[in-house]
Design a protein around this motif. Structure first.
Motif, PDB file in Angstrom:
ATOM      1  N   GLY A  65      42.707  51.476  47.503  1.00 46.03           N
ATOM      2  CA  GLY A  65      43.968  51.310  48.221  1.00 46.03           C
ATOM      3  C   GLY A  65      45.097  51.179  47.217  1.00 46.03           C
ATOM      4  O   GLY A  65      45.135  51.877  46.205  1.00 46.03           O
ATOM      5  N   VAL A  66      45.972  50.250  47.479  1.00 45.92           N
ATOM      6  CA  VAL A  66      47.140  50.068  46.627  1.00 45.92           C
ATOM      7  C   VAL A  66      46.733  49.621  45.223  1.00 45.92           C
ATOM      8  O   VAL A  66      45.696  48.989  45.024  1.00 45.92           O
ATOM      9  CB  VAL A  66      48.123  49.036  47.230  1.00 45.92           C
ATOM     10  CG1 VAL A  66      48.668  49.519  48.547  1.00 45.92           C
ATOM     11  CG2 VAL A  66      47.485  47.675  47.361  1.00 45.92           C
ATOM     12  N   GLU A  67      47.557  50.001  44.271  1.00 43.03           N
ATOM     13  CA  GLU A  67      47.373  49.520  42.896  1.00 43.03           C
ATOM     14  C   GLU A  67      48.276  48.307  42.738  1.00 43.03           C
ATOM     15  O   GLU A  67      49.467  48.356  43.048  1.00 43.03           O
ATOM     16  CB  GLU A  67      47.751  50.611  41.898  1.00 43.03           C
ATOM     17  CG  GLU A  67      47.471  50.210  40.469  1.00 43.03           C
ATOM     18  CD  GLU A  67      47.678  51.351  39.493  1.00 43.03           C
ATOM     19  OE1 GLU A  67      47.623  51.079  38.288  1.00 43.03           O
ATOM     20  OE2 GLU A  67      47.897  52.487  39.926  1.00 43.03           O
ATOM     21  N   PHE A  68      47.699  47.211  42.270  1.00 41.08           N
ATOM     22  CA  PHE A  68      48.441  45.963  42.142  1.00 41.08           C
ATOM     23  C   PHE A  68      49.137  45.888  40.784  1.00 41.08           C
ATOM     24  O   PHE A  68      48.629  46.384  39.782  1.00 41.08           O
ATOM     25  CB  PHE A  68      47.504  44.763  42.297  1.00 41.08           C
ATOM     26  CG  PHE A  68      46.783  44.734  43.619  1.00 41.08           C
ATOM     27  CD1 PHE A  68      47.462  44.566  44.810  1.00 41.08           C
ATOM     28  CD2 PHE A  68      45.407  44.881  43.660  1.00 41.08           C
ATOM     29  CE1 PHE A  68      46.794  44.548  46.024  1.00 41.08           C
ATOM     30  CE2 PHE A  68      44.715  44.860  44.871  1.00 41.08           C
ATOM     31  CZ  PHE A  68      45.416  44.685  46.054  1.00 41.08           C
ATOM     32  N   ASP A  69      50.280  45.240  40.763  1.00 44.94           N
ATOM     33  CA  ASP A  69      51.007  44.996  39.526  1.00 44.94           C
ATOM     34  C   ASP A  69      50.555  43.635  39.000  1.00 44.94           C
ATOM     35  O   ASP A  69      51.169  42.606  39.300  1.00 44.94           O
ATOM     36  CB  ASP A  69      52.514  45.014  39.785  1.00 44.94           C
ATOM     37  CG  ASP A  69      53.316  44.823  38.513  1.00 44.94           C
ATOM     38  OD1 ASP A  69      52.759  45.043  37.413  1.00 44.94           O
ATOM     39  OD2 ASP A  69      54.504  44.446  38.611  1.00 44.94           O
ATOM     40  N   GLN A  70      49.444  43.653  38.274  1.00 46.84           N
ATOM     41  CA  GLN A  70      48.873  42.410  37.756  1.00 46.84           C
ATOM     42  C   GLN A  70      48.110  42.716  36.475  1.00 46.84           C
ATOM     43  O   GLN A  70      47.676  43.848  36.257  1.00 46.84           O
ATOM     44  CB  GLN A  70      47.920  41.795  38.787  1.00 46.84           C
ATOM     45  CG  GLN A  70      46.673  42.630  39.017  1.00 46.84           C
ATOM     46  CD  GLN A  70      45.788  42.103  40.131  1.00 46.84           C
ATOM     47  OE1 GLN A  70      46.279  41.614  41.135  1.00 46.84           O
ATOM     48  NE2 GLN A  70      44.487  42.213  39.965  1.00 46.84           N
ATOM     49  N   PRO A  71      47.930  41.707  35.643  1.00 50.56           N
ATOM     50  CA  PRO A  71      47.132  41.936  34.431  1.00 50.56           C
ATOM     51  C   PRO A  71      45.667  42.163  34.787  1.00 50.56           C
ATOM     52  O   PRO A  71      45.176  41.669  35.809  1.00 50.56           O
ATOM     53  CB  PRO A  71      47.315  40.649  33.626  1.00 50.56           C
ATOM     54  CG  PRO A  71      47.890  39.641  34.555  1.00 50.56           C
ATOM     55  CD  PRO A  71      48.477  40.367  35.722  1.00 50.56           C
ATOM     56  N   LEU A  72      44.976  42.928  33.946  1.00 48.69           N
ATOM     57  CA  LEU A  72      43.543  43.156  34.126  1.00 48.69           C
ATOM     58  C   LEU A  72      42.773  41.971  33.589  1.00 48.69           C
ATOM     59  O   LEU A  72      43.283  41.195  32.772  1.00 48.69           O
ATOM     60  CB  LEU A  72      43.135  44.446  33.402  1.00 48.69           C
ATOM     61  CG  LEU A  72      43.898  45.713  33.804  1.00 48.69           C
ATOM     62  CD1 LEU A  72      43.461  46.888  32.942  1.00 48.69           C
ATOM     63  CD2 LEU A  72      43.708  46.022  35.276  1.00 48.69           C
ATOM     64  N   ASP A  73      41.538  41.829  34.029  1.00 48.71           N
ATOM     65  CA  ASP A  73      40.651  40.757  33.566  1.00 48.71           C
ATOM     66  C   ASP A  73      40.589  40.713  32.043  1.00 48.71           C
ATOM     67  O   ASP A  73      40.768  41.738  31.375  1.00 48.71           O
ATOM     68  CB  ASP A  73      39.232  41.023  34.106  1.00 48.71           C
ATOM     69  CG  ASP A  73      38.670  39.860  34.885  1.00 48.71           C
ATOM     70  OD1 ASP A  73      39.358  38.840  35.047  1.00 48.71           O
ATOM     71  OD2 ASP A  73      37.521  39.990  35.346  1.00 48.71           O
TER      72      ASP A  73
END
Length: 160
Positions: free
Chosen positions: A97-105
């Motif tokens: 779905g949507v791509e989030f604007d957040q850092p990856l693990d």
């Protein structure tokens, strides 16, 4: 008392878009490796919840599982770390779905999209010996309905 053997339960996601598969590149104790978004089943979650969480954490994408591609067992042994683990992996396919604007693990360097042939050309970089097998099974049409999986409510309540 002898140690009780038990496999480590993991989940993974096959996400295809325009003939390319979503992969993550990550730092591991064995160097930089490629994998599907994948990780361990956590306490108090179903297998489906685990794979949705892992895709979110590792690839910053929403994931909607649509089917179970397969259940896989593999063994990892590291002589340098004296580590011997058998993994039981549940691999799902579904839609991003949507791509989030957040850092990856932590440890995830980037998200990339590769064709099956590009993946086959760099198997020595795969995190697990079954990364390509899961894609091949997906491409062969192997699917099982999610209804096959059942999680008893006690999993979420901390036991009976």
């Amino acid at each position: 008392m002898p140690l009780t053997w038990k496999p480590s339960v993991t989940v993974a996601a096959i996400i295809e878009r325009d003939g390319r598969f979503l992969l993550i590149e990550e730092e591991t104790s064995e160097g930089i490796r490629l994998n599907q978004p994948a990780g361990h089943l956590d306490e108090n979650e179903s297998l489906e919840q685990a794979v949705v969480r892992e895709v979110n954490e590792e690839a910053a994408h929403e994931f909607i599982p649509t089917a179970l591609v397969g259940m896989y067992m593999s063994r990892y042994y590291s002589r340098s770390r004296s580590k011997d683990v058998t993994y039981l992996r549940f691999t799902f396919c579904g839609d991003a779905g949507v791509e989030f604007d957040q850092p990856l693990d932590d440890g995830i360097l980037r998200v990339l999209w590769m064709t099956r042939d590009e993946m086959a050309a760099c198997q020595e970089r795969h995190r697990s010996p079954i990364v390509l097998q899961c894609v091949d099974d997906y491409l062969a049409g192997k699917r099982t309905e999610l209804a096959l999986l059942y999680t008893h409510p006690s999993v979420f309540a901390g036991g009976i």
